[in-house]
Write a protein that holds these residues in place. Structure first.
Motif, PDB file in Angstrom:
ATOM      1  N   THR A   1      25.467   5.462  43.742  1.00  0.00           N
ATOM      2  CA  THR A   1      26.545   6.385  44.107  1.00  0.00           C
ATOM      3  C   THR A   1      27.883   5.976  43.516  1.00  0.00           C
ATOM      4  O   THR A   1      28.615   6.803  42.960  1.00  0.00           O
ATOM      5  CB  THR A   1      26.660   6.465  45.641  1.00  0.00           C
ATOM      6  N   GLU A   2      28.233   4.681  43.619  1.00  0.00           N
ATOM      7  CA  GLU A   2      29.538   4.225  43.137  1.00  0.00           C
ATOM      8  C   GLU A   2      29.689   4.448  41.637  1.00  0.00           C
ATOM      9  O   GLU A   2      30.712   4.951  41.162  1.00  0.00           O
ATOM     10  CB  GLU A   2      29.727   2.745  43.470  1.00  0.00           C
ATOM     11  N   LYS A   3      28.658   4.074  40.874  1.00  0.00           N
ATOM     12  CA  LYS A   3      28.748   4.239  39.430  1.00  0.00           C
ATOM     13  C   LYS A   3      28.675   5.711  39.034  1.00  0.00           C
ATOM     14  O   LYS A   3      29.270   6.123  38.034  1.00  0.00           O
ATOM     15  CB  LYS A   3      27.657   3.427  38.726  1.00  0.00           C
ATOM     16  N   SER A   4      27.949   6.495  39.809  1.00  0.00           N
ATOM     17  CA  SER A   4      27.894   7.927  39.529  1.00  0.00           C
ATOM     18  C   SER A   4      29.264   8.560  39.665  1.00  0.00           C
ATOM     19  O   SER A   4      29.639   9.454  38.903  1.00  0.00           O
ATOM     20  CB  SER A   4      26.899   8.617  40.470  1.00  0.00           C
ATOM     21  N   GLU A   5      30.032   8.077  40.642  1.00  0.00           N
ATOM     22  CA  GLU A   5      31.398   8.587  40.813  1.00  0.00           C
ATOM     23  C   GLU A   5      32.262   8.221  39.613  1.00  0.00           C
ATOM     24  O   GLU A   5      33.111   9.008  39.167  1.00  0.00           O
ATOM     25  CB  GLU A   5      31.998   8.032  42.105  1.00  0.00           C
ATOM     26  N   LYS A   6      32.049   7.029  39.070  1.00  0.00           N
ATOM     27  CA  LYS A   6      32.807   6.617  37.891  1.00  0.00           C
ATOM     28  C   LYS A   6      32.397   7.456  36.679  1.00  0.00           C
ATOM     29  O   LYS A   6      33.235   7.772  35.830  1.00  0.00           O
ATOM     30  CB  LYS A   6      32.589   5.123  37.625  1.00  0.00           C
ATOM     31  N   ILE A   7      31.107   7.785  36.607  1.00  0.00           N
ATOM     32  CA  ILE A   7      30.643   8.634  35.507  1.00  0.00           C
ATOM     33  C   ILE A   7      31.248  10.026  35.624  1.00  0.00           C
ATOM     34  O   ILE A   7      31.582  10.656  34.618  1.00  0.00           O
ATOM     35  CB  ILE A   7      29.102   8.697  35.483  1.00  0.00           C
ATOM     36  N   GLU A   8      31.404  10.507  36.847  1.00  0.00           N
ATOM     37  CA  GLU A   8      32.050  11.804  37.059  1.00  0.00           C
ATOM     38  C   GLU A   8      33.473  11.771  36.490  1.00  0.00           C
ATOM     39  O   GLU A   8      33.939  12.736  35.877  1.00  0.00           O
ATOM     40  CB  GLU A   8      32.084  12.145  38.541  1.00  0.00           C
ATOM     41  N   SER A   9      34.154  10.653  36.692  1.00  0.00           N
ATOM     42  CA  SER A   9      35.510  10.510  36.178  1.00  0.00           C
ATOM     43  C   SER A   9      35.510  10.494  34.653  1.00  0.00           C
ATOM     44  O   SER A   9      36.367  11.116  34.009  1.00  0.00           O
ATOM     45  CB  SER A   9      36.140   9.218  36.716  1.00  0.00           C
ATOM     46  N   ILE A  10      34.539   9.793  34.057  1.00  0.00           N
ATOM     47  CA  ILE A  10      34.436   9.742  32.599  1.00  0.00           C
ATOM     48  C   ILE A  10      34.192  11.140  32.036  1.00  0.00           C
ATOM     49  O   ILE A  10      34.824  11.549  31.054  1.00  0.00           O
ATOM     50  CB  ILE A  10      33.299   8.791  32.163  1.00  0.00           C
ATOM     51  N   ALA A  11      33.284  11.877  32.681  1.00  0.00           N
ATOM     52  CA  ALA A  11      32.971  13.226  32.217  1.00  0.00           C
ATOM     53  C   ALA A  11      34.185  14.144  32.336  1.00  0.00           C
ATOM     54  O   ALA A  11      34.504  14.909  31.420  1.00  0.00           O
ATOM     55  CB  ALA A  11      31.803  13.791  33.005  1.00  0.00           C
ATOM     56  N   SER A  12      34.882  14.052  33.457  1.00  0.00           N
ATOM     57  CA  SER A  12      36.052  14.911  33.687  1.00  0.00           C
ATOM     58  C   SER A  12      37.196  14.585  32.731  1.00  0.00           C
ATOM     59  O   SER A  12      37.976  15.469  32.364  1.00  0.00           O
ATOM     60  CB  SER A  12      36.542  14.753  35.132  1.00  0.00           C
ATOM     61  N   ASP A  13      37.291  13.320  32.315  1.00  0.00           N
ATOM     62  CA  ASP A  13      38.335  12.930  31.374  1.00  0.00           C
ATOM     63  C   ASP A  13      38.083  13.488  29.976  1.00  0.00           C
ATOM     64  O   ASP A  13      39.008  13.593  29.162  1.00  0.00           O
ATOM     65  CB  ASP A  13      38.437  11.402  31.287  1.00  0.00           C
ATOM     66  N   ASN A  14      36.823  13.819  29.693  1.00  0.00           N
ATOM     67  CA  ASN A  14      36.470  14.249  28.345  1.00  0.00           C
ATOM     68  C   ASN A  14      36.074  15.716  28.245  1.00  0.00           C
ATOM     69  O   ASN A  14      36.051  16.269  27.137  1.00  0.00           O
ATOM     70  CB  ASN A  14      35.324  13.386  27.809  1.00  0.00           C
ATOM     71  N   TYR A  15      35.741  16.333  29.389  1.00  0.00           N
ATOM     72  CA  TYR A  15      35.340  17.741  29.390  1.00  0.00           C
ATOM     73  C   TYR A  15      36.112  18.497  30.474  1.00  0.00           C
ATOM     74  O   TYR A  15      36.383  17.957  31.544  1.00  0.00           O
ATOM     75  CB  TYR A  15      33.841  17.887  29.641  1.00  0.00           C
ATOM     76  N   THR A  16      36.410  19.738  30.192  1.00  0.00           N
ATOM     77  CA  THR A  16      37.170  20.552  31.154  1.00  0.00           C
ATOM     78  C   THR A  16      36.293  21.510  31.941  1.00  0.00           C
ATOM     79  O   THR A  16      36.796  22.225  32.807  1.00  0.00           O
ATOM     80  CB  THR A  16      38.240  21.370  30.408  1.00  0.00           C
TER      81      THR A  16
END
Length: 539
Positions: free
Chosen positions: A119-134
């Motif tokens: 869960t914790e790393k998935s949340e970080k991946i969500e942040s990575i995705a949001s930083d690169n895709y709109t």
């Protein structure tokens, strides 16, 4: 999500379409009579199209910010010569691989347990995705990042993942090929002239060609230039996945793992039926007629294997980009789990079935005791290292790894770390006498630490070039593919490990949870609205 229903065309039509990752805008549809003629496909140097780039994983430079952030999250390290180490560069055999495929990378337990299912790393991946895709929607972050990192399908426009867009047969076939195929020396797929003559020369043609034999609609029964560029259905995609992944190689690996294939005949569908020699087009026109026998039996096999259920088939819907990647991850997870490469679920023991009272055997109790002892031993090793170095919680981030090569053995159960110190996060563990490949070392305040081929670190105090002699023995594990490797993941290492079973080698419990976005539930599907018909036959 708007539901788009597949409509079989009752008459032959031709349409001018603009296609962007499956987004189709019909600008004109003209009914016309189509004459059946053979047209010679002439390919000249001037007609050559630009292929998708095909470089080994460690050489990819697309999405640099996303790539850097994802590597930092996974603890990937880069040496002076550009060699990368870490779980995403560790294949299913536990070896470092610069040319890793998504299929092989998913063979690592770490990538599932410590990333996709954490869960914790998935949340970080969500942040990575949001930083690169709109345009990231729920449960799309992981597939968006994985697609970008492995460069499965290119983005149609900058900053847009287009996860809800349907994809064509050309794109779906290309996605699967690039997910399972290592890059060759020529860094370009071989051209299949017969396939090209049928579907035309496109950006995707050479990548899609190797998947032709696995497709329900292929060049022998109707795949041509128009159908190649038309949207693929979920049913076709699941058919292709099942045929490509779960064939003879899968059967051989099951046999090596001492397992039997699931009985397909035990699967029964309540809403689907075998339509015999009904064509696919007829099945789409009227679901009451059932499915073509080959497709029906393939769906049963997919359900028996376990990566889809009858409720999740949605065979007559269009496949979207996000769904295609999710289904691939689900299929590979089941593949690796069934063949013993990944163990993401607790194994049933004692022959008990669900709902039965579990009664541990003497062997089960022994395994549990030894596992507890291993956990205590690894924890004590950590405490001893901290005490000897007087180590604080501050990270020793400034360290240099000196290259070396050696095969060493763990002298006791010990934890692996993301960096050279017990203050770094755990990345897995080693069991007594487990062999590892050492690629470098570094000296820090807490002493000398070895870096393993997986990128993880372990104190040199607990590795030597000889195995530990044991005075007691227990029954060796028969599932040699399910040991914990030097990156905390699964390994195919078949080295004899006395007094160790697969269960007792799990020193530190991995995190669980499903924040992956590859959940097999709650996936809203969309279906083709332009129909799978026209100037080709659907068998």
């Amino acid at each position: 999500m708007k539901r788009k229903t597949i409509i079989s065309l009752l008459c032959l039509t031709m349409g001018l379409s603009i296609v962007a990752c499956g987004k189709q805008e019909n600008t004109a549809i003209v009914e016309t009579t189509v004459e059946s003629t053979e047209v010679e496909n002439i390919v000249t140097e001037e007609s050559k199209v630009e292929l998708l780039p095909w470089l080994q994983l460690s050489s990819l430079e697309t999405h640099p910010e996303l790539r850097t952030a994802f590597e930092e999250l996974l603890g990937v390290t880069v040496s002076e010569d550009g060699t990368k180490t870490g779980i995403i560069y560790t294949d299913e055999t536990g070896k470092a691989n610069q040319n890793n495929t998504l299929f092989n990378a998913l063979g690592s337990t770490n990538l599932f347990i410590d990333t996709i299912r954490d869960t914790e790393k998935s949340e970080k991946i969500e942040s990575i995705a949001s930083d690169n895709y709109t345009d990231i929607e729920d449960n799309q972050s992981i597939v968006a990042v994985i697609n970008a990192y492995f460069e499965l399908l290119p983005d149609q426009s900058e900053g847009q993942f287009d996860g809800d867009s349907t994809i064509s047969r050309a794109q779906a076939m290309t996605l699967l090929m690039r997910a399972i195929t290592p890059v060759n020396d020529q860094q370009a797929p071989e051209t299949d002239s017969d396939f090209t003559a049928k579907v035309g020369e496109t950006t995707y043609t050479d990548f899609a060609a190797p998947m032709n034999d696995y497709c329900y609609i292929n060049t022998s029964n109707g795949l041509n230039e128009k159908s190649f560029e038309s949207t693929m259905s979920r049913g076709e995609y699941i058919y292709m996945l099942t045929k490509a992944l779960f064939g003879d190689e899968y059967s051989s690996r099951l046999e090596e793992a001492g397992k039997e294939e699931t009985d397909v005949d035990s699967v029964t569908f309540t809403t689907l039926k075998d339509g015999g020699d009904v064509t696919y087009q007829e099945a789409l026109s009227s679901t009451d007629k059932g499915l073509p026998t080959d497709m029906f039996n393939t769906f049963k096999k997919a359900a028996a294997i376990g990566f889809v259920t009858e409720d999740s088939l949605n065979w007559d819907e269009a496949i979207t980009k996000s769904e295609a990647i999710n289904l691939f991850i689900d299929a590979v997870e089941v593949y690796q789990t069934n063949t013993g490469s990944v163990n993401t679920e607790p194994e049933e023991t004692n022959g008990n079935t669900a709902g039965d009272l579990y009664v541990p055997t003497e062997e089960d109790n022994q395994i549990e005791d030894e596992a507890s002892q291993a956990i205590a031993e690894a924890t004590k090793a950590d405490e001893q290292l901290q005490s000897e170095a007087g180590q604080t919680t501050s990270e020793e981030s400034n360290y240099t790894v000196t290259p070396m090569t050696a095969t060493l053995y763990a002298q006791q159960a010990v934890n692996l770390r993301q960096g050279p110190g017990t203050n770094y996060d755990k990345t897995g563990s080693l069991s007594t006498n487990q062999s590892v490949e050492v690629t470098g070392y570094t000296d820090v305040a807490s002493g000398k630490w070895y870096q393993l081929s997986s990128g993880s670190f372990v104190s040199s105090k607990y590795l030597k070039d000889t195995q530990v002699s044991t005075s007691t023995t227990t029954k060796p594990s028969t599932n040699t593919n399910n040991t914990v490797n030097n990156n905390g993941g699964a390994s195919n290492n078949t080295t004899s490990q006395p007094a160790q079973s697969s269960e007792e080698q799990t020193v530190s419990p991995s995190g669980s949870g499903d924040g992956s976005g590859s959940s097999r539930e709650n996936r809203a599907g969309s279906t083709l609205d332009a129909g799978i018909g026209g100037e080709w036959n659907l068998q």
